[in-house]
Design an enzyme around this catalytic site. Sequence first.
Site, PDB file in Angstrom:
ATOM      1  N   SER A   1     -27.786  10.738  -0.387  1.00 51.59           N
ATOM      2  CA  SER A   1     -28.219   9.288  -0.311  1.00 51.59           C
ATOM      3  C   SER A   1     -29.676   9.242  -0.558  1.00 51.59           C
ATOM      4  O   SER A   1     -30.183   9.716  -1.668  1.00 51.59           O
ATOM      5  CB  SER A   1     -27.789   8.399   0.812  1.00 51.59           C
ATOM      6  OG  SER A   1     -27.846   6.968   0.394  1.00 51.59           O
TER       7      SER A   1
ATOM      8  N   GLU B   1     -23.564   9.613  -7.825  1.00 47.07           N
ATOM      9  CA  GLU B   1     -22.857   8.897  -6.972  1.00 47.07           C
ATOM     10  C   GLU B   1     -23.699   7.715  -6.511  1.00 47.07           C
ATOM     11  O   GLU B   1     -24.761   7.621  -6.981  1.00 47.07           O
ATOM     12  CB  GLU B   1     -22.314   9.675  -5.764  1.00 47.07           C
ATOM     13  CG  GLU B   1     -23.354  10.023  -4.828  1.00 47.07           C
ATOM     14  CD  GLU B   1     -24.089   9.100  -3.873  1.00 47.07           C
ATOM     15  OE1 GLU B   1     -23.144   8.055  -3.487  1.00 47.07           O
ATOM     16  OE2 GLU B   1     -25.170   9.244  -3.446  1.00 47.07           O
TER      17      GLU B   1
ATOM     18  N   HIS C   1     -20.685   8.300  -0.985  1.00 47.31           N
ATOM     19  CA  HIS C   1     -20.590   7.374   0.174  1.00 47.31           C
ATOM     20  C   HIS C   1     -19.187   7.022   0.535  1.00 47.31           C
ATOM     21  O   HIS C   1     -18.826   5.707   0.774  1.00 47.31           O
ATOM     22  CB  HIS C   1     -21.346   6.119   0.072  1.00 47.31           C
ATOM     23  CG  HIS C   1     -22.830   6.122  -0.080  1.00 47.31           C
ATOM     24  ND1 HIS C   1     -23.418   6.881  -1.279  1.00 47.31           N
ATOM     25  CD2 HIS C   1     -23.553   5.970   0.866  1.00 47.31           C
ATOM     26  CE1 HIS C   1     -24.779   6.617  -0.866  1.00 47.31           C
ATOM     27  NE2 HIS C   1     -25.059   6.442   0.280  1.00 47.31           N
TER      28      HIS C   1
END
Length: 305
Positions: free
Chosen positions: A111, A205, A275
């Site tokens: 992330s 992502e 995630h």
Amino acid sequence: MPIVFPPPLQAGQRVAIVAPARKVPPADLAEALETLAGWGLEVTLGASIGAESHQFAGDDDARRRDFQQQLDDPSIRAIFCARGGYGTARIVDGLDLERFAQHPKWVAGFSDVTVLNCHLLRRGFASLHSPVPVLFNQPGGEEALESLRRALFGEADAGLGAPVHPLNRPGTATGALVGGNLSLLHTLTGTGSQASFASRILFIEDLDEYLYHIDRMLLHLHRSGQLAGLAGLVVGHFSQMHDNAIPFGHSALEIINNYAQLYNFPVGYGFAVGHEADNRALVVGRAATLTVDAAGARLTYLNAL
């Protein structure tokens, strides 16, 4: 530039958990501490754990000092970023990698940690895109956590596969892995942390974005020429996407496909990266082969760590 891979971990070694972005209460790390101890590791919590400055785990200088301390300490053999959120890009320019280069160590997270994954790769160091400690041991994440352990300890890894997907583009590509969170890859464009995608396999992502944001970011990567030299594209989780009152008209994966169709590299969708609980560890900078065919898609590492 050759990529430097940190040595595998061994039982009894020291590792650190730090918070380069959003604040983290120490209680949120209880299960991760138990897990890492079970792997035979001695864990040090950085000063940023439990620190607080509004959303952040201490102010920028405090978070930078904590991360720098772990980079410089040769007895620390891996640094786990406790969680993502926002804030890593605010501290990365002040980091000094001179001592780290003398004793490279694994830096692990995903992330917002994409900033570090790319910053290190640009300077020739491999790192791990992997589960973060606050998400260790969540239901459905067992294989993801095991993939992190194998990567850290240098154990053989068969790679990562994905089932057949209607948007897959068949083909085979070989190149070093680069990527992470699409929003961060977009944000890093034009900065000292931007890692080249040329002749590499890009994985992407994202979470909690409007569909038009996905289009805008991919359009920017396309217009800036970053997609033109890709060897291949790996598409992970695009979770909890949002739409406007007037629909954008395409799903996140369809948007990705719209841009991928402008090029000739193979594309594999549905990889367990991102995630969701099943977020498999990938070694950023490691050479791999992407194979996309009638059986699905597969990432296979070329060399042992």
